[in-house]
Design a protein around this motif. Sequence first.
Motif, PDB file in Angstrom:
ATOM      1  N   UNK A  82      -5.672  10.576 -11.443  1.00 19.11           N
ATOM      2  CA  UNK A  82      -4.982  12.054 -11.487  1.00 19.11           C
ATOM      3  C   UNK A  82      -3.690  11.633 -11.278  1.00 19.11           C
ATOM      4  N   UNK A  83      -2.962  12.192 -12.555  1.00 21.81           N
ATOM      5  CA  UNK A  83      -1.618  11.917 -12.364  1.00 21.81           C
ATOM      6  C   UNK A  83      -0.878  12.608 -11.236  1.00 21.81           C
ATOM      7  N   UNK A  84      -1.374  13.704 -10.680  1.00 24.20           N
ATOM      8  CA  UNK A  84      -0.935  14.260  -9.513  1.00 24.20           C
ATOM      9  C   UNK A  84      -0.789  13.541  -8.221  1.00 24.20           C
ATOM     10  N   UNK A  85      -1.746  12.541  -8.147  1.00 30.16           N
ATOM     11  CA  UNK A  85      -1.848  11.569  -7.042  1.00 30.16           C
ATOM     12  C   UNK A  85      -0.790  10.521  -7.268  1.00 30.16           C
ATOM     13  N   UNK A  86      -0.788  10.197  -8.565  1.00 31.31           N
ATOM     14  CA  UNK A  86       0.334   9.191  -8.631  1.00 31.31           C
ATOM     15  C   UNK A  86       1.922   9.598  -8.265  1.00 31.31           C
ATOM     16  N   UNK A  87       1.958  10.857  -8.766  1.00 31.47           N
ATOM     17  CA  UNK A  87       3.395  11.523  -8.653  1.00 31.47           C
ATOM     18  C   UNK A  87       3.526  11.551  -7.159  1.00 31.47           C
ATOM     19  N   UNK A  88       2.702  11.972  -6.310  1.00 27.79           N
ATOM     20  CA  UNK A  88       2.537  12.181  -4.984  1.00 27.79           C
ATOM     21  C   UNK A  88       2.871  11.042  -4.204  1.00 27.79           C
ATOM     22  N   UNK A  89       2.193   9.869  -4.707  1.00 26.40           N
ATOM     23  CA  UNK A  89       2.400   8.566  -4.163  1.00 26.40           C
ATOM     24  C   UNK A  89       3.861   8.092  -4.300  1.00 26.40           C
ATOM     25  N   UNK A  90       4.341   8.414  -5.701  1.00 26.22           N
ATOM     26  CA  UNK A  90       5.672   7.892  -5.813  1.00 26.22           C
ATOM     27  C   UNK A  90       6.729   8.555  -5.057  1.00 26.22           C
ATOM     28  N   UNK A  91       6.685   9.864  -4.714  1.00 28.52           N
ATOM     29  CA  UNK A  91       7.413  10.746  -4.242  1.00 28.52           C
ATOM     30  C   UNK A  91       7.228  10.428  -2.529  1.00 28.52           C
ATOM     31  N   UNK A  92       5.986   9.953  -2.221  1.00 35.03           N
ATOM     32  CA  UNK A  92       5.944   9.473  -0.712  1.00 35.03           C
ATOM     33  C   UNK A  92       6.735   8.203  -0.382  1.00 35.03           C
TER      34      UNK A  92
END
Length: 412
Positions: free
Chosen positions: A82-92
Amino acid sequence: MPRAVVVGGGVVGSTAALELAEAGWQVTVCDPDLGPGGCSHGNAGMVVPSHIVPLAAPGVVGQGLKWMLDPRSPFRLKPRLDPGLWRWTARFLRSATRGHVERSAPALREIGLLSRRLWAERAAGLPFAFGFEERGLLMLARTAHGLAEEEEGARLAERHGLEARVLDRAGVQALEPEVEVRAAGGVFYPGDAHLDPGGFLRGLWGHLEGLGVVSLPWRIDGFERRGGRAVGVRAGAESLPADAVVVAGGAWSPALGRLLGFELLLEGGKGYSFTLRREALPVRVPALLVERRVAVTPLGGRVRLAGTLELAGTDRTIDPRRVAGIAAAPPEFYGVPEIAPPATDDVWVGLRPCTPDGLPSIGLAPGWENVVVATGHGPMGLSLAPATAKLVTGLITGTPLPIDPAPFRPDR
Ligand SMILES: Cc1cc2nc3c(=O)[nH]c(=O)nc-3n(C[C@H](O)[C@H](O)[C@H](O)COP(=O)(O)OP(=O)(O)OC[C@H]3O[C@@H](n4cnc5c(N)ncnc54)[C@H](O)[C@@H]3O)c2cc1C
């Protein structure tokens, strides 16, 4: 009478409904699952102005990676395509810095203290009781290393004007006359409080009905727009007119963000709780068992254990190994017999709506003049609900806001 629709009837949506109804609005709450299905009924019930460090903080990443290898540990990130999860993780990962903690602490302090005061006012003013108790919070550390880390947290809290007392084992024992304390010590935050979250919501719903608030079991799947304003919401073939809309969909809010045309980066942080008879663990002061990240909350004649944070989107399946990890924690900190893990049917599961930078999203939805987002409170949604409701209502009615909501802008 102006009409507001609140999408989502968890603690955030329901307290916003209360505040709006008191401000003279005709309020409808839409939620297909008003009840324990959201994140608000079975949580640990802690009201924690002491929590001024966001989830995204230094040290969390290294500790999280270690925990990933242990199936009973309190943390897990379930990988998925899920690209959203990877964007979330990068931002985290970008947010987990000392600078971010220093910048966020004043904002969390403001909203936390306001909310703590409002909870006390609600406990005194609402016509139903919900077990509100002002007994503080113990961060209980089993090891000297854990205690040293908590002392750092205490110093940060003190720098921000919050009272924190570092206690050795005897100091903690003095707070807990009915149970033997086996921990190295702890930090006591006398300003914190706790309540029965399910009891609060049940009482609130009766009260809201009396105020004329309507609830509809609708899953909202569209917004009707005229110019920059929402004029209604849709659920399948049904629609409902509105002069203002509050989006309080908890961990499901990203789908609502997409309908509104913006990305709301949120991950569900799955956690579990179960409730025992008080005799099993007769504590007086709510505690967070530091090395195990397990919350212990006395609730009248019962005691609730809560814990784990699994980043798992909106998956609500129960992992018995992690539930066993929660049950195993108290005997490491208190002199009590082993606690048998409960049957899966007796476990409550909730999805904390976690933003990647650990601050809630409260403010106008980008591109909308009358749609207010109120979500992303992560592990502190109960604690921060009354202050969030004040901000939501001020943004909708144009009345003065009690604190500056800029740090919480949904498009920050
Ligand atoms: C184990 C655990 C312990 C916790 N302990 C504490 C604590 O001690 N103190 C604290 O402050 N916080 C605690 N939390 C966090 C707290 O529970 C959450 O932050 C809070 O409940 C979030 O509330 P909410 O109203 O935003 O979301 P929810 O309670 O999840 O409510 C969202 C609602 O929106 C509805 N919805 C979603 N999509 C739609 C749609 N399209 N249309 C209509 N309705 C929709 C859902 O059905 C749901 O009912 C804990 C959480 C967990 C899991």
